[in-house]
Write an enzyme that holds these catalytic residues in place. Structure first.
Site, PDB file in Angstrom:
ATOM      1  N   CYS A 329      18.230  12.043  43.362  1.00 53.60           N
ATOM      2  CA  CYS A 329      19.650  11.762  43.635  1.00 53.60           C
ATOM      3  C   CYS A 329      19.860  11.468  45.124  1.00 53.60           C
ATOM      4  O   CYS A 329      19.457  10.414  45.588  1.00 53.60           O
ATOM      5  CB  CYS A 329      20.513  12.915  43.135  1.00 53.60           C
ATOM      6  SG  CYS A 329      22.259  12.473  42.933  1.00 53.60           S
ATOM      7  N   HIS A 427      18.832  14.391  37.631  1.00 52.47           N
ATOM      8  CA  HIS A 427      18.653  15.829  37.774  1.00 52.47           C
ATOM      9  C   HIS A 427      18.093  16.378  36.467  1.00 52.47           C
ATOM     10  O   HIS A 427      18.319  15.823  35.398  1.00 52.47           O
ATOM     11  CB  HIS A 427      19.985  16.515  38.068  1.00 52.47           C
ATOM     12  CG  HIS A 427      20.571  16.186  39.398  1.00 52.47           C
ATOM     13  ND1 HIS A 427      20.056  16.656  40.578  1.00 52.47           N
ATOM     14  CD2 HIS A 427      21.644  15.420  39.734  1.00 52.47           C
ATOM     15  CE1 HIS A 427      20.776  16.212  41.585  1.00 52.47           C
ATOM     16  NE2 HIS A 427      21.746  15.454  41.108  1.00 52.47           N
TER      17      HIS A 427
END
Length: 488
Positions: A329, A427
């Site tokens: 991310c 994630h």
């Protein structure tokens, strides 16, 4: 329809753990129970079934209830992006960013969202199990409170107060907290739970007797200190790690000031073949096979911090020696050539040079991407599942060699031509065994031992419910939940 609230004398007193335990304990009895946290401040979050964002602790509590996470379980989420400001997320959607003073006035608006969500949950479930935030005795935050007694008073629910004896001063915590509450709030507290006790309970009994006599309120029980217990942290980083063999794969994660979703690394910390090292400010990066750049709520500021620590030079040296580098991310965004924040979403508007390891740029855009996804890693074509929570949109030539092919037809992330650098927006990619094992083999672990991380999490939720059965007054708990006691 009944609501029961757990409040704590301090942060990390055990509120999340007790709510999770009570949720699973009630589910075992066939009770339709749902978790609820009016206001959460955390950088660990989860994507819900209805496409919103809530605190990760409530997603785990939903699992304890056998439910899919929903935005009504955590209607107000605050994600700090500076020491004095935070992004405000209402019913799963980011609505604004503001400083602490402005939010103090905004809480009147936020309370309406809280009460609307609670009303919907109360209409659909037998028991709403509520978690407070911090301590109800924070005098400076009492006005317009929506997280603790302000909420309890608004919906007229009973409260259990929990304290952590391992911190020391447990009786002062409980009596002092009670003394700082108003008379009506004191009456709302129906009992105490003492958490994380180790030793002979007989030595504690005189203190318990004194506490009950002093306050006129019962001690519902004393929960033991669980040494090998794991539950995803609401915000604090869990640094515990069992002893690992000398040949364990060495993985390093720099702890950035605004690190987000660090629960990504729990499956690595718990893996018997991985030695996970979390590197903090002022610490040098040790030698490792894999460095992972984590998610970040303030990517440009955290990238500047990384450079201030000299970690960019350590990463360059790591790559020269053949080590692997993974960005997740915000960490992915740092791997590129440029990060632009034209709207000032994560701090002052502006641009920053990335680490320049992959050929792409990222622009932070107002519409946050929130998805639960599945697909296949570019490594070994291993199945992967995870979730996206990011404002950045990345574009560039490096993305033509993606890290992940998603089932919805999109490509995600990038991998360098030499195979040393990999970045993804996903994630949770270490939770699934096949993807995690492929990544560990890529990092240099020849033979990977099978570990079922979801089963470990489920096992420990069950263990928590066992502790409720063994150590708490379950008949009183049932009465507080509006249920008939089992023993009449």
């Amino acid at each position: 329809m009944t609501t029961l609230m757990v409040q704590g004398t301090t942060s990390d007193a055990g509120k999340s753990t007790l709510v999770t335990a009570l949720c699973r304990w009630l589910k075992r009895q066939g009770v339709a129970v749902v978790p609820f946290k009016p206001q959460n401040m955390a950088l660990n979050s989860a994507v819900t079934a209805d496409g919103g964002e809530i605190g990760r602790a409530q997603a785990v509590q939903a699992q304890a209830c056998g439910l899919a996470p929903h935005t009504d379980m955590n209607p107000v989420l605050l994600k700090p992006n500076t020491d004095t400001g935070a992004q405000v997320i209402i019913h799963g959607r980011a609505v604004t960013s503001m400083n602490a003073v402005a939010y103090h006035d905004y809480k009147k608006v936020a309370m309406q969202a809280v009460l609307a969500s609670h009303q919907r949950l109360e209409a659909g479930y037998q028991v709403v199990m509520v978690e407070g935030a911090g301590s109800p005795a924070e005098i400076n935050l009492r006005a317009n409170d929506i997280a603790n007694m302000g909420f309890a008073e608004a919906v007229d629910c009973p409260v259990i107060l929990i304290a952590d004896i391992d911190r020391g001063g447990v009786f002062a915590h409980l009596v002092g907290t009670l003394a700082l509450l108003s008379e009506s709030e004191q009456a709302r507290v129906k009992g105490f739970v003492i958490n994380r006790f180790r030793g002979d309970i007989a030595l504690l009994q005189p203190g318990l007797d004194w506490l009950e006599q002093r306050t006129g309120k019962p001690v519902l029980g004393v929960l033991p200190y669980l040494t090998d217990f794991h539950l995803e942290a609401e915000d604090a980083i869990d640094r515990r790690q069992d002893a690992k063999p000398r040949e364990a794969l060495k993985v390093v994660v720099p702890v950035l000031p605004r690190i987000s979703n660090h629960t990504d690394f729990d499956p690595l910390r718990l893996h018997p073949q991985v030695q996970l090292t979390l590197v903090g400010p002022g610490q040098a990066m040790p030698a490792a096979e894999l460095i992972v750049l984590p998610g970040s709520k303030s990517v440009r500021a955290d990238l500047a911090f990384l450079r201030q620590q000299g970690w960019d030079l350590a990463i360059a040296r790591h790559l020269r020696y053949g080590g692997k580098l993974l960005g997740i991310c915000g960490g992915l965004q740092m791997l590129g050539e440029r990060i632009d924040d034209p709207h000032g979403l994560e701090g002052p508007a502006g641009s920053s040079a990335g680490l320049g390891l992959l050929a792409f740029d990222t622009v932070l855009e107002p519409e946050k991407q929130l998805r639960n996804v599945r697909g296949y890693l570019g490594l070994e074509n291993a199945p992967v599942s995870g979730y996206e929570i990011h404002a950045g949109v990345s574009r560039g030539a490096a993305l033509e060699q993606p890290a992940v092919r998603l089932d919805d037809g999109r490509a995600d992330g990038a991998m360098s031509a030499d195979g040393q650098v990999l970045g993804t927006y996903l994630h949770g990619l270490f939770e699934g065994a096949e993807a995690r094992d492929a990544l560990l083999r890529w990092a240099g672990l020849a033979e990977v031992q099978a570990v079922d991380y979801p089963a470990l999490r489920e096992r420990d939720i069950e263990r928590l419910a066992d502790q409720v059965e063994r150590h708490l007054d379950t008949d009183l708990l049932r009465r507080l939940c509006g249920l008939e006691p089992v023993h009449g």
